[in-house]
Design a protein around this motif. Structure first.
Motif, PDB file in Angstrom:
ATOM      1  N   ALA A   4      34.755  40.854  49.552  1.00 23.71           N
ATOM      2  CA  ALA A   4      35.796  41.053  50.560  1.00 23.71           C
ATOM      3  C   ALA A   4      37.089  41.505  49.895  1.00 23.71           C
ATOM      4  O   ALA A   4      37.763  42.430  50.368  1.00 23.71           O
ATOM      5  CB  ALA A   4      36.018  39.765  51.344  1.00 23.71           C
ATOM      6  N   GLY A   8      38.623  45.238  50.568  1.00 24.57           N
ATOM      7  CA  GLY A   8      39.981  45.313  51.105  1.00 24.57           C
ATOM      8  C   GLY A   8      40.883  46.131  50.202  1.00 24.57           C
ATOM      9  O   GLY A   8      41.711  46.926  50.670  1.00 24.57           O
ATOM     10  N   GLY A 122      36.928  42.012  55.770  1.00 19.01           N
ATOM     11  CA  GLY A 122      36.414  40.762  55.223  1.00 19.01           C
ATOM     12  C   GLY A 122      35.484  40.053  56.181  1.00 19.01           C
ATOM     13  O   GLY A 122      34.417  39.547  55.795  1.00 19.01           O
ATOM     14  N   ALA A 179      41.661  40.948  53.503  1.00 11.60           N
ATOM     15  CA  ALA A 179      40.202  41.042  53.613  1.00 11.60           C
ATOM     16  C   ALA A 179      39.555  39.752  53.117  1.00 11.60           C
ATOM     17  O   ALA A 179      38.605  39.239  53.730  1.00 11.60           O
ATOM     18  CB  ALA A 179      39.690  42.243  52.823  1.00 11.60           C
ATOM     19  N   TRP A 180      40.063  39.220  52.016  1.00 10.29           N
ATOM     20  CA  TRP A 180      39.563  37.948  51.510  1.00 10.29           C
ATOM     21  C   TRP A 180      39.806  36.826  52.521  1.00 10.29           C
ATOM     22  O   TRP A 180      38.923  35.996  52.769  1.00 10.29           O
ATOM     23  CB  TRP A 180      40.254  37.613  50.195  1.00 10.29           C
ATOM     24  CG  TRP A 180      39.914  36.257  49.664  1.00 10.29           C
ATOM     25  CD1 TRP A 180      38.820  35.906  48.932  1.00 10.29           C
ATOM     26  CD2 TRP A 180      40.680  35.055  49.839  1.00 10.29           C
ATOM     27  NE1 TRP A 180      38.853  34.566  48.634  1.00 10.29           N
ATOM     28  CE2 TRP A 180      39.982  34.011  49.179  1.00 10.29           C
ATOM     29  CE3 TRP A 180      41.874  34.761  50.484  1.00 10.29           C
ATOM     30  CZ2 TRP A 180      40.452  32.705  49.154  1.00 10.29           C
ATOM     31  CZ3 TRP A 180      42.350  33.457  50.448  1.00 10.29           C
ATOM     32  CH2 TRP A 180      41.650  32.452  49.798  1.00 10.29           C
ATOM     33  N   TYR A 183      37.407  36.849  55.389  1.00 10.09           N
ATOM     34  CA  TYR A 183      36.111  36.270  55.030  1.00 10.09           C
ATOM     35  C   TYR A 183      36.203  34.760  54.898  1.00 10.09           C
ATOM     36  O   TYR A 183      35.386  34.014  55.449  1.00 10.09           O
ATOM     37  CB  TYR A 183      35.626  36.874  53.706  1.00 10.09           C
ATOM     38  CG  TYR A 183      34.304  36.315  53.235  1.00 10.09           C
ATOM     39  CD1 TYR A 183      33.106  36.893  53.639  1.00 10.09           C
ATOM     40  CD2 TYR A 183      34.263  35.213  52.382  1.00 10.09           C
ATOM     41  CE1 TYR A 183      31.889  36.386  53.206  1.00 10.09           C
ATOM     42  CE2 TYR A 183      33.050  34.695  51.950  1.00 10.09           C
ATOM     43  CZ  TYR A 183      31.875  35.283  52.361  1.00 10.09           C
ATOM     44  OH  TYR A 183      30.675  34.767  51.943  1.00 10.09           O
TER      45      TYR A 183
END
Length: 242
Positions: A4, A8, A122, A179-180, A183
């Protein structure tokens, strides 16, 4: 989780690449318009197939509809605010406001565009089928002209090349972290919550496309951008079927 972060960063890197192109390579505004129009079509497809379609299927129409309209409204209100602060033309490669005070607003506007997109990159990994390449490609394509045009505005505002590079590097880092976060924080979310969040991002993306990318693509590229947008949507459909 690390995938992720990586994807991203990949999507966010397009802003940095666009900025570097604006700093060192002369690019015709018509080409920028074509790229932006193509990205518009791909983004519309990504929002429709990857965000709204799957949200309705997984979480129901009520959660999807509420999230979608909320995302569009929130983005529009924020867009009105930062536009008044000097970022109304942040995706435009010409006729930027040369006032130095608009620089921060341009940066904030770019971050505002990137956050919902990156979160959903993510979140797309949570299905266990890998990242949504349709989303990554769509966001990457749309971010290139944003980096080009925003950098032009910052240069006219008196920002140094080093400072501009650091600003867009920050956008890349923020995209990766969002993005992290998409997730990590949505891992245990219910289908209805996931649907609402995905639709919220989709509403923000569609509002962004309508308020900035579509009119400015036409201004830069002329009537041909209609075909380029259709081509982008077709590519989005093709990627969704692969």
């Amino acid at each position: 989780m690390w995938q992720a972060l990586m994807w991203g960063g990949v999507s966010g890197s397009a802003v940095l690449l666009g900025a570097l192109a604006a700093l060192f390579v002369p690019i015709q505004k018509r080409l920028i318009g074509y790229i932006m129009a193509f990205g518009t079509g791909v983004l519309i497809g990504a929002a429709t197939y990857e965000l709204l379609g799957e949200s309705v299927e997984e979480g129901g129409f009520l959660a999807t509809g509420a999230g979608f309209m909320a995302g569009a409204l929130v983005f529009t209100l924020l867009d009105i605010y930062i536009s008044r602060k000097g970022a109304a033309k942040r995706k435009r490669s010409h006729e930027q406001d040369s006032g130095g005070g608009s620089g921060l607003a341009i940066f904030i506007g770019t971050v505002m565009d990137a956050i919902p997109e990156s979160i959903m990159i993510g979140a797309s990994l949570l299905a266990g089928k890998g990242v949504s390449f349709l989303l990554v490609i769509a966001i990457f394509i749309s971010n290139v002209p944003e980096g080009l045009s925003s950098t032009t505005g910052l240069l006219k505002g008196g920002y140094s090349k080093k400072k501009i590079f650091l600003l867009w590097l920050t956008v890349l880092i923020i995209s990766a972290l969002c993005a992290w976060g998409g997730y990590f924080f949505l891992e245990d979310a219910s289908p209805a919550v996931m649907a609402a969040i995905a639709a919220f991002a989709g509403g923000g993306i569609i509002a962004m496309v309508g308020s900035t990318m579509m009119p400015e693509a036409f201004e830069e590229g002329g009537p041909v951008v209609g075909f380029m947008a259709a081509l982008g949507l077709f590519v989005s459909l093709l990627l969704n079927e692969l």
